[in-house]
Motif scaffolding. Structure first.
Motif, PDB file in Angstrom:
ATOM      1  N   ASP A  91       0.952  -1.201  -0.011  1.00 51.82           N
ATOM      2  CA  ASP A  91      -0.203  -0.107   0.188  1.00 51.82           C
ATOM      3  C   ASP A  91       0.966   1.294   0.190  1.00 51.82           C
ATOM      4  OD1 ASP A  91      -1.776   2.168   0.664  1.00 51.82           O
ATOM      5  OD2 ASP A  91      -3.390   1.108   2.020  1.00 51.82           O
ATOM      6  N   VAL A  92       1.250   1.753  -1.048  1.00 52.30           N
ATOM      7  CA  VAL A  92       1.605   2.760  -1.217  1.00 52.30           C
ATOM      8  C   VAL A  92       1.473   3.766  -0.700  1.00 52.30           C
ATOM      9  CG1 VAL A  92       2.960   2.672  -3.745  1.00 52.30           C
ATOM     10  CG2 VAL A  92       1.027   4.552  -3.514  1.00 52.30           C
ATOM     11  N   GLY A  93       0.604   4.123   0.138  1.00 49.85           N
ATOM     12  CA  GLY A  93      -0.174   5.401   1.244  1.00 49.85           C
ATOM     13  C   GLY A  93       0.730   5.184   2.541  1.00 49.85           C
ATOM     14  N   VAL A  94       1.578   3.884   2.365  1.00 46.96           N
ATOM     15  CA  VAL A  94       2.052   3.449   4.247  1.00 46.96           C
ATOM     16  C   VAL A  94       3.369   3.141   4.304  1.00 46.96           C
ATOM     17  CG1 VAL A  94       2.246   1.395   5.760  1.00 46.96           C
ATOM     18  CG2 VAL A  94      -0.465   2.525   4.666  1.00 46.96           C
ATOM     19  N   PRO A  95       3.953   4.256   4.103  1.00 44.87           N
ATOM     20  CA  PRO A  95       5.484   4.913   4.175  1.00 44.87           C
ATOM     21  C   PRO A  95       6.295   3.118   4.277  1.00 44.87           C
ATOM     22  CG  PRO A  95       4.793   6.361   5.188  1.00 44.87           C
ATOM     23  CD  PRO A  95       3.463   5.469   5.090  1.00 44.87           C
ATOM     24  N   GLU A  96       6.065   2.437   5.659  1.00 44.26           N
ATOM     25  CA  GLU A  96       6.735   1.789   5.414  1.00 44.26           C
ATOM     26  C   GLU A  96       6.215   0.639   4.763  1.00 44.26           C
ATOM     27  OE1 GLU A  96       5.350  -1.974   8.706  1.00 44.26           O
ATOM     28  OE2 GLU A  96       7.068  -0.143   9.819  1.00 44.26           O
ATOM     29  N   ASP A  97       5.672   0.213   4.077  1.00 42.22           N
ATOM     30  CA  ASP A  97       4.877  -0.098   2.511  1.00 42.22           C
ATOM     31  C   ASP A  97       5.906  -0.359   1.978  1.00 42.22           C
ATOM     32  OD1 ASP A  97       3.600  -1.957   4.463  1.00 42.22           O
ATOM     33  OD2 ASP A  97       1.453  -1.816   2.924  1.00 42.22           O
ATOM     34  N   PHE A  98       5.978   0.806   1.972  1.00 43.66           N
ATOM     35  CA  PHE A  98       6.897   1.815   0.568  1.00 43.66           C
ATOM     36  C   PHE A  98       8.580   1.550  -0.019  1.00 43.66           C
ATOM     37  CE2 PHE A  98       9.793   4.587  -1.643  1.00 43.66           C
ATOM     38  CZ  PHE A  98       9.073   5.392  -3.207  1.00 43.66           C
ATOM     39  N   ASP A  99       9.049   1.187   1.460  1.00 40.77           N
ATOM     40  CA  ASP A  99      10.415   1.290   2.092  1.00 40.77           C
ATOM     41  C   ASP A  99      10.777  -0.040   2.021  1.00 40.77           C
ATOM     42  OD1 ASP A  99      10.262   3.476   3.199  1.00 40.77           O
ATOM     43  OD2 ASP A  99      10.697   3.546   4.814  1.00 40.77           O
ATOM     44  N   ASN A 100       9.507  -1.612   2.617  1.00 48.25           N
ATOM     45  CA  ASN A 100       9.684  -2.588   2.330  1.00 48.25           C
ATOM     46  C   ASN A 100       9.910  -2.964   0.767  1.00 48.25           C
ATOM     47  OD1 ASN A 100       9.654  -2.955   5.124  1.00 48.25           O
ATOM     48  ND2 ASN A 100       7.696  -3.703   4.982  1.00 48.25           N
ATOM     49  N   LEU A 101       8.966  -2.313  -0.329  1.00 47.04           N
ATOM     50  CA  LEU A 101       8.675  -2.490  -1.800  1.00 47.04           C
ATOM     51  C   LEU A 101      10.416  -2.379  -2.290  1.00 47.04           C
ATOM     52  CD1 LEU A 101       7.281  -3.493  -3.986  1.00 47.04           C
ATOM     53  CD2 LEU A 101       6.490  -0.764  -4.482  1.00 47.04           C
ATOM     54  N   VAL A 102      10.796  -1.472  -1.752  1.00 42.05           N
ATOM     55  CA  VAL A 102      12.453  -1.451  -2.077  1.00 42.05           C
ATOM     56  C   VAL A 102      13.019  -1.769  -2.536  1.00 42.05           C
ATOM     57  CG1 VAL A 102      14.261   0.601  -1.857  1.00 42.05           C
ATOM     58  CG2 VAL A 102      12.018   1.972  -2.583  1.00 42.05           C
ATOM     59  N   ASP A 103      12.596  -2.631  -0.789  1.00 43.84           N
ATOM     60  CA  ASP A 103      13.998  -3.607   0.176  1.00 43.84           C
ATOM     61  C   ASP A 103      13.968  -4.843  -0.667  1.00 43.84           C
ATOM     62  OD1 ASP A 103      15.045  -1.959   1.683  1.00 43.84           O
ATOM     63  OD2 ASP A 103      13.659  -2.162   3.234  1.00 43.84           O
ATOM     64  N   TYR A 104      12.963  -5.107  -1.142  1.00 50.37           N
ATOM     65  CA  TYR A 104      12.035  -6.099  -1.934  1.00 50.37           C
ATOM     66  C   TYR A 104      12.591  -6.607  -2.954  1.00 50.37           C
ATOM     67  CZ  TYR A 104       8.717  -9.754  -4.399  1.00 50.37           C
ATOM     68  OH  TYR A 104       8.679 -10.779  -5.628  1.00 50.37           O
TER      69      TYR A 104
ATOM     70  N   ASP B  16     -15.573  11.795   4.099  1.00 53.63           N
ATOM     71  CA  ASP B  16     -15.643  12.194   5.695  1.00 53.63           C
ATOM     72  C   ASP B  16     -14.172  12.213   5.095  1.00 53.63           C
ATOM     73  OD1 ASP B  16     -13.950   9.814   6.791  1.00 53.63           O
ATOM     74  OD2 ASP B  16     -17.169   9.765   8.257  1.00 53.63           O
ATOM     75  N   ASP B  17     -13.750  12.786   6.746  1.00 54.88           N
ATOM     76  CA  ASP B  17     -12.155  12.967   6.630  1.00 54.88           C
ATOM     77  C   ASP B  17     -11.567  11.925   6.614  1.00 54.88           C
ATOM     78  OD1 ASP B  17     -12.977  15.597   7.345  1.00 54.88           O
ATOM     79  OD2 ASP B  17     -12.534  15.113   9.746  1.00 54.88           O
ATOM     80  N   ARG B  18     -11.620  11.024   6.729  1.00 56.35           N
ATOM     81  CA  ARG B  18     -11.014   9.049   6.683  1.00 56.35           C
ATOM     82  C   ARG B  18     -10.971   8.889   5.469  1.00 56.35           C
ATOM     83  NH1 ARG B  18     -14.658   5.719   9.928  1.00 56.35           N
ATOM     84  NH2 ARG B  18     -15.769   6.724   8.386  1.00 56.35           N
ATOM     85  N   ILE B  19     -11.513   9.524   4.266  1.00 57.72           N
ATOM     86  CA  ILE B  19     -11.720   9.348   2.768  1.00 57.72           C
ATOM     87  C   ILE B  19     -10.824  10.132   2.022  1.00 57.72           C
ATOM     88  CG2 ILE B  19     -12.895   9.323   0.511  1.00 57.72           C
ATOM     89  CD1 ILE B  19     -15.880   8.343   2.676  1.00 57.72           C
ATOM     90  N   ILE B  20     -10.612  11.738   2.830  1.00 59.50           N
ATOM     91  CA  ILE B  20      -9.902  12.321   2.455  1.00 59.50           C
ATOM     92  C   ILE B  20      -8.521  11.602   2.714  1.00 59.50           C
ATOM     93  CG2 ILE B  20      -9.146  15.365   2.442  1.00 59.50           C
ATOM     94  CD1 ILE B  20     -12.443  15.261   3.144  1.00 59.50           C
ATOM     95  N   GLN B  21      -8.093  11.657   3.969  1.00 61.57           N
ATOM     96  CA  GLN B  21      -6.826  11.297   4.075  1.00 61.57           C
ATOM     97  C   GLN B  21      -6.108  10.283   3.299  1.00 61.57           C
ATOM     98  OE1 GLN B  21      -4.887  12.609   6.472  1.00 61.57           O
ATOM     99  NE2 GLN B  21      -3.440  11.756   5.372  1.00 61.57           N
ATOM    100  N   ALA B  22      -7.281   9.201   3.056  1.00 60.76           N
ATOM    101  CA  ALA B  22      -6.636   7.743   2.280  1.00 60.76           C
ATOM    102  C   ALA B  22      -6.339   8.024   1.061  1.00 60.76           C
ATOM    103  CB  ALA B  22      -7.763   6.727   2.626  1.00 60.76           C
ATOM    104  N   THR B  23      -7.137   9.364   0.849  1.00 60.96           N
ATOM    105  CA  THR B  23      -6.532   9.687  -0.500  1.00 60.96           C
ATOM    106  C   THR B  23      -5.674   9.944  -0.866  1.00 60.96           C
ATOM    107  OG1 THR B  23      -9.212   9.856  -1.277  1.00 60.96           O
ATOM    108  CG2 THR B  23      -8.140  11.103  -2.601  1.00 60.96           C
ATOM    109  N   VAL B  24      -5.215  11.437  -0.035  1.00 60.16           N
ATOM    110  CA  VAL B  24      -4.653  12.327   0.279  1.00 60.16           C
ATOM    111  C   VAL B  24      -2.995  11.327   0.068  1.00 60.16           C
ATOM    112  CG1 VAL B  24      -2.622  13.556   1.352  1.00 60.16           C
ATOM    113  CG2 VAL B  24      -5.109  13.983   0.962  1.00 60.16           C
ATOM    114  N   ASP B  25      -3.178   9.935   1.601  1.00 58.17           N
ATOM    115  CA  ASP B  25      -1.876   8.978   1.425  1.00 58.17           C
ATOM    116  C   ASP B  25      -1.548   8.176   0.516  1.00 58.17           C
ATOM    117  OD1 ASP B  25      -1.957   9.436   3.769  1.00 58.17           O
ATOM    118  OD2 ASP B  25      -3.060   8.046   4.947  1.00 58.17           O
TER     119      ASP B  25
END
Length: 108
Positions: free
Chosen positions: A51-64, A93-102
């Motif tokens: 999930d590229v909106g999750v920084p740890e997932d993105f870092d794991n993707l690069v490492d992988y 809803d604020d959660r939808i906006i945040q998920a889209t931004v992420d």
């Protein structure tokens, strides 16, 4: 599916190796990686959930990617979306906006 799938196909046709990721893990392995591996060879296609909106997932993707393929020559981030919500921003809803931004800003 869509633009990302077409890009992967073109790079594979040119002889490159690709890593496919999706926030839908089942679709990565059971559909896209399996199909492209059958057509271009398993040694050319890798896949992992991310999930590229999750920084740890993105870092794991690069490492992988580095672990599986070595150096990264070209990186294409094809993620984006609006969570299929339409209408005025003030009604969302604020959660939808945040998920889209992420995904659309943080993930790219």
């Amino acid at each position: 599916k869509g633009v990302g799938y077409a890009l992967a196909e073109k790079f594979l046709e040119a002889g490159d190796s690709v890593v496919i990721c999706s926030n839908e893990p089942q679709s990565v392995h059971d559909e896209v990686v399996a199909e492209l591996s059958n057509r271009f060879g398993a040694e050319k296609v890798r896949g992992t959930p991310c999930d590229v909106g999750v920084p740890e997932d993105f870092d794991n993707l690069v490492d992988y990617t580095k672990k599986e393929l070595g150096d990264i020559d070209i990186w294409i981030n094809n993620a984006g979306g609006n969570l299929y919500r339409y209408g005025p921003l003030y009604e969302m809803d604020d959660r939808i906006i945040q998920a889209t931004v992420d995904v659309n800003l943080v993930g790219t």
